[in-house]
Design an enzyme around this catalytic site. Structure first.
Site, PDB file in Angstrom:
ATOM      1  N   ARG A 116       4.093   8.236 -15.769  1.00  0.00           N
ATOM      2  CA  ARG A 116       3.106   7.208 -16.158  1.00  0.00           C
ATOM      3  C   ARG A 116       1.625   7.801 -15.893  1.00  0.00           C
ATOM      4  O   ARG A 116       1.345   8.244 -14.816  1.00  0.00           O
ATOM      5  CB  ARG A 116       3.294   5.670 -15.447  1.00  0.00           C
ATOM      6  CG  ARG A 116       4.506   5.268 -15.944  1.00  0.00           C
ATOM      7  CD  ARG A 116       4.730   3.910 -14.921  1.00  0.00           C
ATOM      8  NE  ARG A 116       4.983   4.095 -13.731  1.00  0.00           N
ATOM      9  CZ  ARG A 116       4.785   3.070 -12.823  1.00  0.00           C
ATOM     10  NH1 ARG A 116       4.799   2.004 -12.929  1.00  0.00           N
ATOM     11  NH2 ARG A 116       4.889   3.456 -11.548  1.00  0.00           N
ATOM     12  N   CYS A 169      -0.593   2.979 -10.649  1.00  0.00           N
ATOM     13  CA  CYS A 169      -1.195   2.330  -9.981  1.00  0.00           C
ATOM     14  C   CYS A 169      -2.846   2.599  -9.989  1.00  0.00           C
ATOM     15  O   CYS A 169      -3.492   1.494 -10.583  1.00  0.00           O
ATOM     16  CB  CYS A 169      -0.993   2.584  -8.495  1.00  0.00           C
ATOM     17  SG  CYS A 169       0.641   1.678  -7.903  1.00  0.00           S
ATOM     18  N   GLY A 192     -10.015  18.699  -8.979  1.00  0.00           N
ATOM     19  CA  GLY A 192      -9.100  19.173  -9.834  1.00  0.00           C
ATOM     20  C   GLY A 192      -8.735  18.158 -10.892  1.00  0.00           C
ATOM     21  O   GLY A 192      -9.513  17.850 -11.702  1.00  0.00           O
ATOM     22  N   ASN A 212      -7.459   0.601  -4.068  1.00  0.00           N
ATOM     23  CA  ASN A 212      -7.164   1.725  -5.000  1.00  0.00           C
ATOM     24  C   ASN A 212      -8.346   1.955  -5.799  1.00  0.00           C
ATOM     25  O   ASN A 212      -8.764   3.322  -6.506  1.00  0.00           O
ATOM     26  CB  ASN A 212      -6.081   0.957  -5.856  1.00  0.00           C
ATOM     27  CG  ASN A 212      -4.740   1.108  -5.503  1.00  0.00           C
ATOM     28  OD1 ASN A 212      -4.516   1.784  -4.461  1.00  0.00           O
ATOM     29  ND2 ASN A 212      -3.924   0.578  -6.317  1.00  0.00           N
ATOM     30  N   PHE A 263       1.008  -1.278   0.120  1.00  0.00           N
ATOM     31  CA  PHE A 263       0.079   0.026   0.045  1.00  0.00           C
ATOM     32  C   PHE A 263       0.781   1.383  -0.195  1.00  0.00           C
ATOM     33  O   PHE A 263       0.608   2.184   0.895  1.00  0.00           O
ATOM     34  CB  PHE A 263      -0.864   0.064   1.146  1.00  0.00           C
ATOM     35  CG  PHE A 263      -1.856  -1.279   1.222  1.00  0.00           C
ATOM     36  CD1 PHE A 263      -2.929  -1.176   0.588  1.00  0.00           C
ATOM     37  CD2 PHE A 263      -1.382  -2.312   1.993  1.00  0.00           C
ATOM     38  CE1 PHE A 263      -3.704  -2.481   0.581  1.00  0.00           C
ATOM     39  CE2 PHE A 263      -2.367  -3.374   2.017  1.00  0.00           C
ATOM     40  CZ  PHE A 263      -3.529  -3.346   1.137  1.00  0.00           C
ATOM     41  N   LEU A 264       2.017   1.130  -0.847  1.00  0.00           N
ATOM     42  CA  LEU A 264       2.707   2.144  -0.876  1.00  0.00           C
ATOM     43  C   LEU A 264       2.418   3.327  -1.666  1.00  0.00           C
ATOM     44  O   LEU A 264       1.696   3.228  -2.820  1.00  0.00           O
ATOM     45  CB  LEU A 264       4.188   2.043  -1.352  1.00  0.00           C
ATOM     46  CG  LEU A 264       5.071   0.758  -0.925  1.00  0.00           C
ATOM     47  CD1 LEU A 264       6.386   0.577  -1.464  1.00  0.00           C
ATOM     48  CD2 LEU A 264       5.023   0.879   0.867  1.00  0.00           C
ATOM     49  N   ARG A 265       2.768   4.752  -1.359  1.00  0.00           N
ATOM     50  CA  ARG A 265       2.256   5.696  -2.145  1.00  0.00           C
ATOM     51  C   ARG A 265       3.779   6.377  -2.696  1.00  0.00           C
ATOM     52  O   ARG A 265       4.541   6.682  -1.873  1.00  0.00           O
ATOM     53  CB  ARG A 265       1.698   6.808  -1.376  1.00  0.00           C
ATOM     54  CG  ARG A 265       0.191   6.276  -0.783  1.00  0.00           C
ATOM     55  CD  ARG A 265      -0.172   7.298   0.227  1.00  0.00           C
ATOM     56  NE  ARG A 265       0.632   7.240   1.692  1.00  0.00           N
ATOM     57  CZ  ARG A 265       0.515   8.028   2.492  1.00  0.00           C
ATOM     58  NH1 ARG A 265      -0.526   9.190   2.551  1.00  0.00           N
ATOM     59  NH2 ARG A 265       1.412   7.765   3.557  1.00  0.00           N
ATOM     60  N   GLU A 266       3.904   6.541  -3.860  1.00  0.00           N
ATOM     61  CA  GLU A 266       5.008   7.337  -4.381  1.00  0.00           C
ATOM     62  C   GLU A 266       5.164   8.801  -3.638  1.00  0.00           C
ATOM     63  O   GLU A 266       4.071   9.459  -3.630  1.00  0.00           O
ATOM     64  CB  GLU A 266       4.984   7.351  -6.013  1.00  0.00           C
ATOM     65  CG  GLU A 266       5.272   6.185  -6.529  1.00  0.00           C
ATOM     66  CD  GLU A 266       5.116   6.283  -8.039  1.00  0.00           C
ATOM     67  OE1 GLU A 266       5.740   7.280  -8.577  1.00  0.00           O
ATOM     68  OE2 GLU A 266       4.606   5.431  -8.687  1.00  0.00           O
TER      69      GLU A 266
END
Length: 446
Positions: free
Chosen positions: A334, A264, A257, A212, A153-156
């Site tokens: 991406r 992802c 926005g 997600n 569950f990583l966020r860049e």
């Protein structure tokens, strides 16, 4: 004795996972078939932008706790727990491309000669773990080789912190031994009180896709409200603020926005939709398709707004695009809404110059047809419109008065609605944003 760990795949997830496990005291071997990437990581250099990761990799490569290789045989001999962090990119039909992941398992499995645990972290359709477990059985004769699923569950931009201090852990397991092995790997986080959900592999796969997809839906919902606000002259910022006070909804990710992007959310949303189609869940597939449609439509709405500010014609107009990465603190372009909007403006004849504090090189490679600048001033020089596309902190610290001296038109379109309007207005700028009334509408209300 602590298990020795291999991490198969050294992209954002794999490199971060390997480095943070080394930080937690494990001996870790990262495996990748990309020789250039392995060479860079072996020298302590991370070939992408992620705050704090460079330092972590360099430190643990220097101590020997973290190594990298291109050899499956070396990885098989080394690891007690093998984490699969192979990318599952979007295929042409919207489904997840599983060939790289399957290929990695087929390379590794015949080399396993003792009891080990393979742990999938890649985001995959439900049922992938079951298929891979069968392949493992067919490819290795050792009965002690087992597969579990442990979605990431990583966020860049915050990946290191997310790894060291996750908000939850999910263990998709089929035996007490697999549960025990994962509890050992994550003993520090569990001791710190991080909750662990222990379930079956299929449920674990679905948790990640659901998380997600729900986030994507929340973002698209507020952008759908933004469209209504534009139609009736209301302010979506005030609507979002009011909704955020409702504890059933919450304010996180309720910012209107330009929408979501990256490697992802769009991919996982489309993968989930494709699986709904496969299961004959027509209404679910329709809902997810509309979420995707609204998200992509925000990019065209921005183009329409910029065109309106240019008197209805973009051809020949000079546009400064501030931001190319899909989010701040990353060089990832991406499926970037920022870069997609810049390209859409270019297609309508605008002369677009892009600046990004970190993603300049990746944006140049991805979109050489656009102009690119190394500084904000160079990007904005003689611009008719400045468009704020990625919410970098650097852009929030700009001096609007100084920037006003280099542009041709003092028009700022804030596609992320994160800039403080007061200093810009004081410097004579006209501000516009999606879902917010223009100056004429506000004057009419007064």
């Amino acid at each position: 004795m602590s298990p020795r760990i291999t991490v198969v795949g050294t992209g954002y997830v794999g490199t971060t996972h390997a480095a943070t496990l080394a930080e937690l005291g494990f001996r870790v071997l990262g495996l990748d078939i990309d020789e250039d990437r392995v060479a860079a990581l072996s020298a302590g250099r991370v070939p992408f932008v992620e705050p704090g990761l460079d330092e972590l990799v360099a430190r643990h490569v220097a101590t020997g706790a973290l190594r990298f290789t291109t050899s499956y045989r070396e990885a098989a001999a080394f690891g007690d727990v093998h984490f699969l962090c192979v990318p599952t990119p979007e295929a042409a039909d919207g489904r997840a491309e599983l060939k790289p992941l399957v290929g990695a398992v087929e390379e590794l499995a015949p080399l396993l000669t003792r009891p080990v645990l393979l742990v999938g972290k890649s985001t995959v359709p439900v049922g992938t773990a079951a298929d891979l477990a069968k392949r493992l059985t067919d490819l290795t004769g050792h009965p002690g080789v087992e597969l579990a699923w442990n979605p990431e569950f990583l966020r860049e931009g915050t990946a290191v912190a997310d790894s060291l201090r996750p908000d939850r852990l999910v263990f998709g397991v089929s035996s007490p031994a697999a549960t025990a092995a994962l509890r050992e790997v994550y003993r520090v986080q569990l001791a710190a009180g991080v909750p662990a959900v222990v379930t079956d592999p299929a449920t674990a796969e679905l948790v990640k896709l659901s998380a997600n997809t729900f986030l994507a839906t929340k973002i698209s919902f507020i952008n759908a409200v933004s469209e209504v606000c534009e139609a009736v002259g209301a302010d979506v910022g005030a609507v979002a603020a009011a909704l955020g006070h409702d504890p059933r909804i919450g304010g996180a990710h309720l910012r209107p926005g330009l929408g979501f992007g990256g490697g992802c959310l769009p991919k996982d949303l489309r993968s989930f939709r494709a699986q709904a189609v496969d299961f004959g869940l027509t209404d679910t597939a329709t809902l997810l398709g509309v979420v995707d449609l609204i998200n992509n439509r925000a990019r065209q709405r921005l183009v329409d707004l910029v065109r309106a500010e240019c008197g209805g014609e973009l051809r020949g107009r000079r546009v400064a695009a501030l931001g190319a990465a899909f989010k701040p603190d990353s060089d990832d372009v991406r499926d970037s809404p920022a870069l997609a909007a810049a390209v859409a403006l270019h297609r309508e004849g605008a002369v677009v110059t892009v600046h990004d504090p970190a993603a300049g090189p990746t944006a140049r490679r991805a979109e050489p047809r656009l102009r690119h600048a190394d500084t904000v001033v160079d990007a904005c020089r003689d611009a008719d419109v400045v468009v704020h596309l990625t919410e970098w902190r650097d852009y929030g610290e700009l001096d609007p008065a100084a920037l006003a001296e280099v542009v041709r038109g003092r028009v700022l379109v804030d596609a992320r609605t994160t800039l403080d309007p007061a200093p810009w207005q004081e410097a004579g700028w006209r501000l516009r944003a999606l879902g917010r009334p223009g100056p004429e509408q506000r004057e009419g209300e007064s």
